[in-house]
Structure formats: structure tokens, C-alpha cells
Motif scaffolding. Sequence first.
Motif, PDB file in Angstrom:
ATOM      1  N   VAL A 186       0.917  -1.200  -0.469  1.00 39.61           N
ATOM      2  CA  VAL A 186      -0.423  -0.321  -0.498  1.00 39.61           C
ATOM      3  C   VAL A 186       1.140   0.647  -0.070  1.00 39.61           C
ATOM      4  O   VAL A 186       0.524   1.603  -0.575  1.00 39.61           O
ATOM      5  CB  VAL A 186      -0.588  -0.103   1.478  1.00 39.61           C
ATOM      6  N   PHE A 187       2.206   0.981   1.168  1.00 37.78           N
ATOM      7  CA  PHE A 187       3.129   2.067   0.891  1.00 37.78           C
ATOM      8  C   PHE A 187       3.503   2.792  -0.393  1.00 37.78           C
ATOM      9  O   PHE A 187       3.927   3.575  -0.688  1.00 37.78           O
ATOM     10  CB  PHE A 187       3.761   1.871   1.727  1.00 37.78           C
ATOM     11  N   GLN A 204       2.566   1.659  -3.376  1.00 31.75           N
ATOM     12  CA  GLN A 204       1.962   1.664  -4.615  1.00 31.75           C
ATOM     13  C   GLN A 204       0.952   3.231  -3.996  1.00 31.75           C
ATOM     14  O   GLN A 204       1.238   3.885  -5.278  1.00 31.75           O
ATOM     15  CB  GLN A 204       0.753   1.457  -4.356  1.00 31.75           C
ATOM     16  N   GLY A 205       1.316   3.992  -3.341  1.00 33.78           N
ATOM     17  CA  GLY A 205       1.602   5.236  -2.830  1.00 33.78           C
ATOM     18  C   GLY A 205       2.134   5.997  -3.227  1.00 33.78           C
ATOM     19  O   GLY A 205       1.958   7.310  -4.254  1.00 33.78           O
ATOM     20  N   LEU A 206       3.442   5.590  -2.834  1.00 29.24           N
ATOM     21  CA  LEU A 206       4.363   6.750  -3.299  1.00 29.24           C
ATOM     22  C   LEU A 206       4.510   6.853  -5.341  1.00 29.24           C
ATOM     23  O   LEU A 206       4.917   7.749  -5.740  1.00 29.24           O
ATOM     24  CB  LEU A 206       5.814   6.133  -2.838  1.00 29.24           C
ATOM     25  N   HIS A 207       3.965   5.271  -5.779  1.00 29.66           N
ATOM     26  CA  HIS A 207       4.370   5.120  -6.610  1.00 29.66           C
ATOM     27  C   HIS A 207       2.989   5.603  -7.505  1.00 29.66           C
ATOM     28  O   HIS A 207       3.104   6.158  -8.852  1.00 29.66           O
ATOM     29  CB  HIS A 207       3.628   3.734  -7.366  1.00 29.66           C
ATOM     30  N   ASN A 208       1.885   6.275  -7.181  1.00 29.86           N
ATOM     31  CA  ASN A 208       0.998   7.197  -7.823  1.00 29.86           C
ATOM     32  C   ASN A 208       1.169   8.445  -7.654  1.00 29.86           C
ATOM     33  O   ASN A 208       1.205   9.147  -8.416  1.00 29.86           O
ATOM     34  CB  ASN A 208      -0.282   7.084  -7.098  1.00 29.86           C
ATOM     35  N   GLU A 209       2.484   8.742  -6.278  1.00 29.97           N
ATOM     36  CA  GLU A 209       2.124  10.546  -6.965  1.00 29.97           C
ATOM     37  C   GLU A 209       3.549  10.431  -7.484  1.00 29.97           C
ATOM     38  O   GLU A 209       3.570  11.678  -7.788  1.00 29.97           O
ATOM     39  CB  GLU A 209       3.533  10.783  -4.775  1.00 29.97           C
TER      40      GLU A 209
END
Length: 298
Positions: A251-252, A254-259
Motif C-alpha cells: 500500500v505504501f 503503491q501510494g508512492l508510485h501514484n505520487e
Amino acid sequence: MRVSTGQIQRMVMQSLQQGGADYGKLMQQMATGNRLLKPSDDPLATVRLQGIDKELSALTQYEKNAVQVKSRLGQQETQIDSMKEILLRLRDMTVEAGNGSYELAERQALTHEMVSLKQALLDLANARNEEGHYVFSGSRTDLPAVAETAPGVFDYQGDDYQRMVAIASGVMVPANDSAERLLFNGGNLLQDIHDFIELLQTTPGNIGTAVGDMLDSLDQGIGNITRALTDIGGRINSLDQVVAAHGEMKVFGQGLHNELSALDYGEAAMNMQQILLALQSTQQTYVNVNKLSLFNAL
């Protein structure tokens, strides 16, 4: 320095082409939701994204491994627990067989159930998984763990190999246990059970020594199995924790990837408005330049 009408037209056309390219890129970004369409859009972010993708891929594989190992250990735990129940029942019956008032016929009556329990124990030792491989044979999964190599003679055919599976970077967990550890650690429990049943079927008189030896063998087997169950339970608990940790890390990540990669649609809408206004202005300039001629100046 004078600038000719032709030069102005070429400059306006270049501006229109650049504006059209910017508009097309923005439309593609909005359609895909990705800020980066090619590495050159942001080389540094691209390198970071490649690292994140590699880490997410590894986490997914580790998570898959952990789930598979947990499932297999859960099946083994059920089978080994059934072995323990059989041994506990055999122990109770062995104590009963040691009753000094029992005659041969009464001992023989006990053996009917004991024979069935011995066969059930053998079947559990030779359990197979969904792929048809023998679970408790170590690396020799194509062979039954225990075989009756001659009438009334039971031998272990596998080895003590434990397959180690990676569930995290540098973390391995055993995915199997062998019947050698369970039933042949310090003796041959199946052989002892078979021989004791034969003794009950054929021997009258005092069998106190044989009963004591059988109880010792059963207690050792129950101890081996209990330790194995404790070990497997600990592995399953560790796998639960690992799977939960991998989920949080994914989850972390993927969040960084999205950012780094996801398009900011609010900003994109503003940029589109600016591009459209610039295109309209450039188009008007192009129209005005085309109207210019020597006759207009007269």
C-alpha cells in the motif's frame, strides 16, 4: 533586421505545431491518468518508479509464497494433529491391554480397533497434496513416506529434506515436515505398534514389560508430534505477520508510485485551458499575417 512575412508565417506555424503537440500529450496524459508517458518526461522520477515497481513485484511474489506455504502447513497441521489423536487413543488402549485381569480373548478384542488405527496412521503418513505428491517424504515426493517392505515390516522411504521458501528478503521458512521426524525419530513407531498388536493377538499371560515398552514408544511419538505441531503453529503465525507486513508495504509503495506517476487532473485542466488559449491566439496571429500584403499597405 527585417523579418519577412514568410518568416513570420513559419514562426507561427512552428508555434501552432508545438501547441498541437502539447495538447495531444496532455490529452494522452488525461486519458491514461499517467503524468509520465516516456522516460524523458522526468528521468529522475522514472528511475525511482522502476525501483518501486521492482520492489512491488518482489513483495507480490513473497506474499504469494507466504500464502502458499501457509496453506500447505495448515493442511499438514491438520494431518499431524490427526496422527496425535490416533496415538493418544492407542495409548489408552495400550494401558487397557495391560490390565492384569485380561485374558487373551479380551486382548484380541482390543486389537480390532488397534489394527484400524494403525492403518489410519499409515494413511496419514502417506498423505498426498493436491498435486499428487507425498507430503511427508521429504524431497522424495514421488514415493510413499512409509512402506510395508515385507509382510509386517515398515520402513521410511523418504529423507529429512525440508524445502525452504523465501517469504521476504533474506527470510526463508520450511514448507514441509517429514514422517521421519514424526514417527521415526528415535525409533520406528509404526513397527512397534504392529509388533505390539501381534503380541496381543498371540501371547497369553503377563505382558507388563511389552506394555511398558509400547507406552514409552507412544510417548516418544506423541512428544515428537507435539513439538512438530508447536513448530508449525509458530511458522503459521509468523507467516500471518509477514503477509500483513507485505500488504502494508505494498500500500505504501503503491501510494508512492501514484505520487510520482499519477496525473494531477486539476493542474492538467488548467494547463489545457492555457494551451487552448495560446492556440487560439496563435491561430488569430496566423490569420492576420496572411492578410498582410503590399496592397493593404497602400
